[in-house]
Structures are given as C-alpha cells and as structure tokens.
Design a protein around this motif. Structure first.
Motif, PDB file in Angstrom:
ATOM      1  N   LEU A 255     -11.054 -11.254  -3.735  1.00  0.00           N
ATOM      2  CA  LEU A 255     -10.598 -11.134  -5.120  1.00  0.00           C
ATOM      3  C   LEU A 255      -9.202 -11.708  -5.296  1.00  0.00           C
ATOM      4  CD1 LEU A 255     -11.928  -7.648  -6.254  1.00  0.00           C
ATOM      5  CD2 LEU A 255     -12.215  -9.795  -7.487  1.00  0.00           C
ATOM      6  N   TRP A 291     -18.078 -10.718  -7.839  1.00  0.00           N
ATOM      7  CA  TRP A 291     -17.079 -10.845  -8.901  1.00  0.00           C
ATOM      8  C   TRP A 291     -15.999 -11.846  -8.486  1.00  0.00           C
ATOM      9  CZ3 TRP A 291     -12.865  -6.654 -10.035  1.00  0.00           C
ATOM     10  CH2 TRP A 291     -12.130  -7.015 -11.173  1.00  0.00           C
ATOM     11  N   ARG A 295     -15.111 -15.217 -10.473  1.00  0.00           N
ATOM     12  CA  ARG A 295     -13.760 -15.434 -11.000  1.00  0.00           C
ATOM     13  C   ARG A 295     -13.200 -16.773 -10.518  1.00  0.00           C
ATOM     14  NH1 ARG A 295      -9.082 -10.769 -10.918  1.00  0.00           N
ATOM     15  NH2 ARG A 295      -8.835 -11.331  -8.725  1.00  0.00           N
ATOM     16  N   LEU A 310     -22.177 -13.356 -13.311  1.00  0.00           N
ATOM     17  CA  LEU A 310     -21.649 -12.086 -13.810  1.00  0.00           C
ATOM     18  C   LEU A 310     -22.676 -11.292 -14.603  1.00  0.00           C
ATOM     19  CD1 LEU A 310     -18.138 -13.342 -14.919  1.00  0.00           C
ATOM     20  CD2 LEU A 310     -18.573 -11.651 -13.129  1.00  0.00           C
ATOM     21  N   TRP A 326     -18.911  -1.802 -12.992  1.00  0.00           N
ATOM     22  CA  TRP A 326     -19.387  -2.930 -13.791  1.00  0.00           C
ATOM     23  C   TRP A 326     -18.395  -3.340 -14.870  1.00  0.00           C
ATOM     24  CZ3 TRP A 326     -19.952  -1.839 -18.966  1.00  0.00           C
ATOM     25  CH2 TRP A 326     -20.065  -0.493 -19.319  1.00  0.00           C
ATOM     26  N   ALA A 329     -15.561  -6.226 -14.533  1.00  0.00           N
ATOM     27  CA  ALA A 329     -15.864  -7.652 -14.615  1.00  0.00           C
ATOM     28  C   ALA A 329     -16.192  -8.104 -16.038  1.00  0.00           C
ATOM     29  CB  ALA A 329     -17.039  -7.985 -13.687  1.00  0.00           C
ATOM     30  N   CYS A 332     -14.043 -11.104 -17.625  1.00  0.00           N
ATOM     31  CA  CYS A 332     -14.429 -12.417 -17.082  1.00  0.00           C
ATOM     32  C   CYS A 332     -15.766 -12.865 -17.665  1.00  0.00           C
ATOM     33  CB  CYS A 332     -14.524 -12.358 -15.557  1.00  0.00           C
ATOM     34  SG  CYS A 332     -12.939 -12.459 -14.707  1.00  0.00           S
TER      35      CYS A 332
END
Length: 538
Positions: A255, A291, A295, A310, A326, A329, A332
């Motif tokens: 991340l 995720w 991203r 996603l 959940w 995200a 995004c």
C-alpha cells in the motif's frame, strides 16, 4: 445520506481496527455448571496452543475454530486463558473475513458473577467482571456500527493506560485507539507496546505489534515511517516463521509503495501476499494487496483496470473483499469509475461511504467524501464540494489524500479555463505528493501544471519543442499505442478534445498517421534518451 444507506451499511458490517482486530472481546455462552476435568483442561490448552500457532502460520479458519473450542473449555478452570483464546479467535475471524464468527465472539450474555442481564447493562459496582464486560459492550456496539456508544464506553479507559502497563495491555489499548480513529494516541500506545515487548525479550510478539503500528502510521499519512516499520517487521516475521503476519506486513508495504507509482514492484509484492493469503484464507491481507494494486493502477492511469479490480472489493456480494474494510477503498473506486466512464457504479457507494464518514472513526473520511461528491456532482456544485473537502483536510493529517484533492480540483479548474486558480491547486498537489514520496502522482501533477501554463517550458527538443505540454502528452500516448479513449481518461479530457489536439500535432509535425507519429517520436527519443510519459495501458 439516508436511512436506506444506513441500513445497507449496517448489514455489510463494520469493525476497522488498524486492519487486524485482536482486541475483540467476548465470552462464550455460560458454562453448564459441570466442573471441567483435568483431562479436558489439557485438551483445551492444546487447542489454545494449536490455534495460536495456526493464527501465525496456517489456515485462519482452523485457528478460529480451535481457539473458540479452547475458550469454551477453559472458562471455568482458567478465565484469563479463556479470554486470551477469545482475543485470538476474534483476530482469526477478522483475518478470515468471517463476519458471523467475529460477531459471535463479541456476543454479550449475562454476567455469571453479578447477574447483569442484557447486552447493554454494565456489571454491578465492584464486580470483578466489570471492566471486561464494559469492553465487550463497547466492542459489540462497534460491531453493530454504533460508534458513538462504542467511543463513550471504550475511550475513557484508553487514557487510563500508563507507560508502565504490560505489553498486552498497551497493545490492546493501542489497537482500540486505532479502531476509534484516535491515531496519535494509537501510535503512542503501540510505540510503548513495541518498546515493552523488546525490553522483555518477547520477540514472538514484536512482528504483530509492528503491523499495528505500521497501520496507524499509514492511516495517518506517515508513509515513510509505515514502510520502514513494515520492512523491519517482515524480516523478523519471516525469521520466526510467522507467514500470516508477514503477509499482513507485505500488504501494508504494498500500500505504501502503491503511491510511488512503481507498478511492477507493487505487482510483485501483491503476488507475494496472495501466495500465502489464498491458501491460508487471509481475507484481510488479500483485500489490502488488491487495493494496493488498484491504487497503483489508478496512479499509472490504468483507470479501467483499477475500477474493475476495485468493484468486487467494495460492492456487496459473495466476492466482497472484507466485511470491515471495504469502505476504505471506496474513494479510489469512485475516482476510477469517473475516469473510466463507469460513473453509474459510484453514487450508491458514495451514499454508503457517507455513513462511514459520519461515524467519526476515520479522520480522512469527511474530506474523501466531499471529494467523491465533487467528482460526481454537476458543474454548478463541484467547486463548493472541492472547497469543502480542502477545509476538511485542514483538520486532519494526511498529505497524500490532501494532495489528491488539490490535484482533482486543479484539473477541474483547468478544464473550465481557469488556469490561474488551477495552477495554485496543482502546485499544492505537487508539493504534497513530493512530501509523501508519491512519485508518479507528483509527475502527474507536474504535467497538469505545465498544461495549465506554468512557465517552465516543456523540456522537449526537436519536433516536440513546438508543441504545448498537452499536445506532447497526447503525442507520446499515441506513439505508445494508447487509444484516444485511453488518453482522454488519463488526461481527464474528452475524446473530442484529444482528437482536436491530435489533428494539430499531425499538422505541426508533418505526419499523416498515428504510425508515422510513432516512428518520428521513436527517433526523437532514441536521440535524446527519453522514455514515454504515458504508462503502458496494456
């Protein structure tokens, strides 16, 4: 936000705790009254040891079952051990994304000492179970989405924890502070827990504590510190054979790396996480890894891939990524939907995200919510919402999210031919991205700034020197093989605008086709040693 959205949110679940949740409190149903035999006690202790080992390196669903069995068997003979088993079972259920088991661990029944009855009734004054029951009441409220009651019950005890407390108490308090969105307090308590564990030589506990601390730093926008801790924890977790903990730490690291725009590195790290997460049922680690990749794809301009990746993570259904994560995200997802012409998928998710933002457990959520609404709003409302988002950012730490709002607002202003105002926002975005190491996002902000008329030149040579910054970006996209639709999504402009600029590019560079433009730019870049600006949209 409406009652329907609140109901949908409650049905899907909530319970963010850093990302893992071993602070979950609860007890199994009241004992039958039969005294546990020594043989049964031995079996229960074996189940406890096995469950703890499986939680660190094994299928977490099996760990949860073993730990619940151990808790039931040890309740009468060793209540403290039973509680440890329940803590670990809650952590296993969270890691597995098992909402039903997670809620069962939180179930609050009658107190077997003072007789306190309903789930919201505290124990009588002086009852030895009072602190434990209060904690379970708070965590049960949290599991049901009642954050205000949870905060009222849980937060006062956090301020009673002193630096001299035991490692477990410090870690539990830190994870609860993380759950409540009290991020500076969470970092302080978890740092103390880490120091305590190291001083006591409790090496086995260190990787898990570091995972919590890295999560707290990540949520507060301290990306460099989060990465340093994640990488330190990874070394130790691997040496100790704690593959599940290592997967969680790898996901946190991915991340962090995802904002730097190094997509190949993120993909490699995601593959590393999934190699353990899939066979061991680590829904949390898998969610964070997916995720992270989405991203990175969003930052690289691969907006359609990001939206597709996603969608199953955030939308309800059997494929949902994790019942308690959940919503993280959703911002995004909304941006990816808007940029890839899937905006119809986004409004419902924004309503659900509004419920999360209203709970007060995530300092960044109000600003993210306003930005999402600005992206979807008609032109006459967008500016007001972008400015509201920026005002929310001023009240919460997080340079990366703040910079993303500046970038989105700057792009919106530039498209409406307000270049002076756009440059102010885009400069702020550039500085913010540079501050947190978001390299590709910084490059994107810089390109937008040049397109808005920043006096710095294009830095291009030969045939490209006569083009505007926007034309250069379009030309390089075409040369790399991107379609007009893909270039439009990358630059947040219409396909018609791309076509208009491309006609001018052909005229100025003396070519008649996309192939001719690609050959010409290949020669330019060979002479000057430059790569394409736009990423491969593959």
């Amino acid at each position: 936000m409406n009652d329907e959205a609140r109901g949908a949110f409650a049905t899907r679940g909530v319970g963010l705790a850093g990302f893992d949740a071993p602070e979950a409190r609860g007890l199994p149903p009241a004992a039958t009254g039969v005294r546990v035999s020594s043989a049964s006690d031995t079996v229960s202790r074996r189940a406890l040891a096995h469950g703890q080992e499986q939680l660190r390196d094994g299928p977490v669903a099996d760990a949860c079952s073993a730990l619940l069995r151990a808790a039931a068997g040890l309740r009468e003979t060793d209540p403290a051990a039973a509680r440890r088993a329940l803590l670990a079972a809650a952590s296993a259920a969270w890691s597995a994304g098992d909402h039903d088991s997670y809620r069962r661990v939180f179930a609050v029944g009658p107190c077997h000492l003072c007789g306190a009855g309903c789930a919201s009734t505290p124990c009588a004054r002086g009852c030895p179970e009072a602190a434990w029951r209060d904690h379970r009441i708070g965590m049960s409220a949290m599991a049901q989405g009642d954050f205000r009651r949870a905060i009222a019950v849980l937060e006062p005890r956090l301020h009673q924890v002193t630096p001299r407390a035991e490692t477990d108490e410090l870690c539990d308090a830190g994870s609860v502070a993380l759950l409540l969105g009290r991020l500076p307090l969470a970092r302080r308590l978890l740092s103390l827990a880490l120091a305590s564990a190291r001083a006591a030589g409790a090496e086995t506990a260190v990787p898990g504590i570091i995972a919590y601390l890295a999560c707290a730093e990540l949520r507060e926008g301290r990306h460099a510190q989060a990465r340093a801790h994640a990488e330190e924890g990874l070394v130790l977790a691997r040496r100790l054979g704690q593959r599940n903990v290592a997967a969680d730490l790898s996901a946190v690291r991915a991340l962090v790396v995802s904002i730097a725009g190094d997509l190949p590195t993120v993909r490699a790290q995601v593959a590393e996480v999934l190699a353990v997460a899939q066979p061991h049922g680590l829904a949390q680690a898998a969610f964070l890894a997916e995720w992270a990749q989405a991203r990175a794809e969003l930052g690289a301009g691969k907006v359609e891939r990001a939206a597709a990746r996603l969608a199953p993570l955030v939308q309800p259904g059997a494929r949902q990524g994790h019942f308690g994560l959940w919503f993280l995200a959703v911002p995004c997802f909304v941006e990816a939907c808007v940029l890839s012409d899937r905006a119809l998928d986004a409004p419902e998710m924004v309503d659900l995200f509004a419920v999360w933002a209203d709970l007060g457990a995530d300092p960044q959520a109000p600003a993210q919510l306003a930005r999402c609404r600005a992206l979807l709003a008609p032109a006459d409302r967008s500016e007001e919402l972008y400015r509201a988002a920026l005002a929310h950012h001023e009240r919460a730490s997080g340079p990366y999210e703040h910079a993303r709002t500046h970038l989105a607002f700057g792009m919106w202003l530039r498209r409406r031919r307000r270049p002076t105002e756009a440059r102010d926002q885009l400069r702020a975005a550039l500085v913010g991205f540079e501050h947190c190491g978001a390299v590709l996002w910084a490059e994107r902000a810089g390109a937008e700034l040049r397109a808005a008329g920043e006096v710095a030149g294009t830095g291009e040579a030969g045939p490209l020197s006569s083009l505007t910054p926007q034309q250069v970006r379009i030309a390089r996209g075409v040369a790399r093989g991107a379609t007009n639709k893909e270039i439009a999504a990358e630059l947040s402009i219409s396909i018609r605008t791309v076509e208009y600029h491309l006609r001018n590019v052909f005229a100025q560079m003396g070519v008649r086709s996309r192939t001719g433009l690609a050959h010409l730019l290949a020669n330019v870049d060979e002479d000057h040693g430059r790569g394409w600006e736009l990423p491969d949209r593959g």
